[in-house]
Design a protein around this motif. Structure first.
Motif, mmCIF file in Angstrom:
data_model
loop_
_atom_site.group_PDB
_atom_site.id
_atom_site.type_symbol
_atom_site.label_atom_id
_atom_site.label_comp_id
_atom_site.label_asym_id
_atom_site.label_seq_id
_atom_site.Cartn_x
_atom_site.Cartn_y
_atom_site.Cartn_z
ATOM 1 N N SER A 6 0.851 -1.289 0.209
ATOM 2 C CA SER A 6 0.093 -0.083 -0.121
ATOM 3 C C SER A 6 0.974 1.294 -0.203
ATOM 4 O O SER A 6 1.916 1.143 0.522
ATOM 5 C CB SER A 6 -0.997 -0.105 1.149
ATOM 6 N N ASP A 25 -3.547 4.431 7.003
ATOM 7 C CA ASP A 25 -2.799 3.287 6.507
ATOM 8 C C ASP A 25 -2.402 2.078 7.606
ATOM 9 O O ASP A 25 -1.416 2.301 8.038
ATOM 10 C CB ASP A 25 -1.528 3.518 5.594
ATOM 11 N N TRP A 32 -7.598 0.749 5.488
ATOM 12 C CA TRP A 32 -7.339 1.909 5.046
ATOM 13 C C TRP A 32 -8.376 2.808 4.948
ATOM 14 O O TRP A 32 -9.565 2.727 4.654
ATOM 15 C CB TRP A 32 -6.965 1.766 3.627
#
Length: 256
Positions: A6, A25, A32
């Motif tokens: 990510s 995050d 998220w």
């Protein structure tokens, strides 16, 4: 074992003085969040940060995040924002749109309120999974406007649902089975105001999602970035992609 990569970033843009967006995050928990403080309302930055912080605390207190846990966290944030507005804003409203992605062992879940979006890129096809809670989107669905007219409409910024605006908020949820290679994009409307879905799809074709994410932000700034811009890219696979040391690759486990 699945691998999740990510990359999250936020920018105030080129016009706004403050960044009223916030993001979260928590790749190790499979969660998220993108929150967009409502422009034109008081304390939009406070609202978006409160939403993000409330979700963070809820996830950190629970070893196995769920749709129910996240929904309850957003409801809690809604109540806290209503109290904040009543106590500090003298009749004004602190509100925020929100979109949340949860990835567990087999499924993805998108939760949202407002016009922050969740996209899925699968087999080179980009699809908006969420549905904008906005005045113009309702008009499009009713056949009163086409999509091109909606983007230029004077009511384009009017949303019909957000966290902190009413005493209760309905959180929409869409779930599905994730597939290896799926790429999710969460963003505030500052991104899709400047870039079309076709343009977004072209940038997401980059093999490295950190580079794709930076390209998205750069292109938004080149286009004028009239609003705050936030985007999170999340790729799910059975094997990790090649990333440099600055990028994040974290195995996500679901405890049985």
């Amino acid at each position: 074992m699945k691998q999740v990569v990510s990359h999250a970033q936020t920018h105030k843009g080129l016009v706004r003085k403050l960044n009223e967006d916030a993001c979260l995050d928590l790749a190790d928990s499979g969660v998220w969040v993108v929150a967009d403080g409502m422009g034109g309302h008081a304390a939009g930055d406070v609202a978006s940060q409160l939403v993000v912080d409330t979700v963070r605390v809820a996830v950190q207190r629970n070893s196995q995040p769920s749709v129910q846990l996240l929904t309850e966290a957003l409801q809690q944030a809604n109540s806290e924002l209503c109290r904040y507005s009543e106590q500090h804003l003298q009749g004004n409203t602190a509100g925020s749109t929100v979109v949340v992605l949860l990835i567990d062992k087999f499924y993805y879940h998108l939760l949202w309120a407002g016009d922050s979006r969740g996209y899925l890129l699968r087999n080179n096809h980009l699809r908006q999974v969420t549905r904008d809670h906005s005045q113009v989107n309702e008009m499009v669905e009713q056949g009163l406007l086409n999509q091109n007219e909606a983007e230029q409409h004077e009511l384009a910024n009017v949303i019909t649902r957000a966290v902190g605006v009413d005493t209760s908020v309905t959180i929409d949820v869409v779930s599905g089975a994730w597939q290896p290679g799926d790429l999710f994009l969460l963003c505030s409307d500052g991104l899709n105001k400047e870039l079309t879905d076709q343009e977004i799809c072209q940038y997401l074709a980059h093999n490295n999602i950190a580079e794709a994410s930076r390209a998205l932000l750069h292109s938004t700034l080149v286009a004028g970035a009239r609003d705050n811009v936030t985007c999170i890219l999340v790729k799910v696979d059975n094997q990790a992609e090649n990333v440099n040391e600055k990028d994040k690759t974290i195995p996500v486990y679901t405890r049985l």
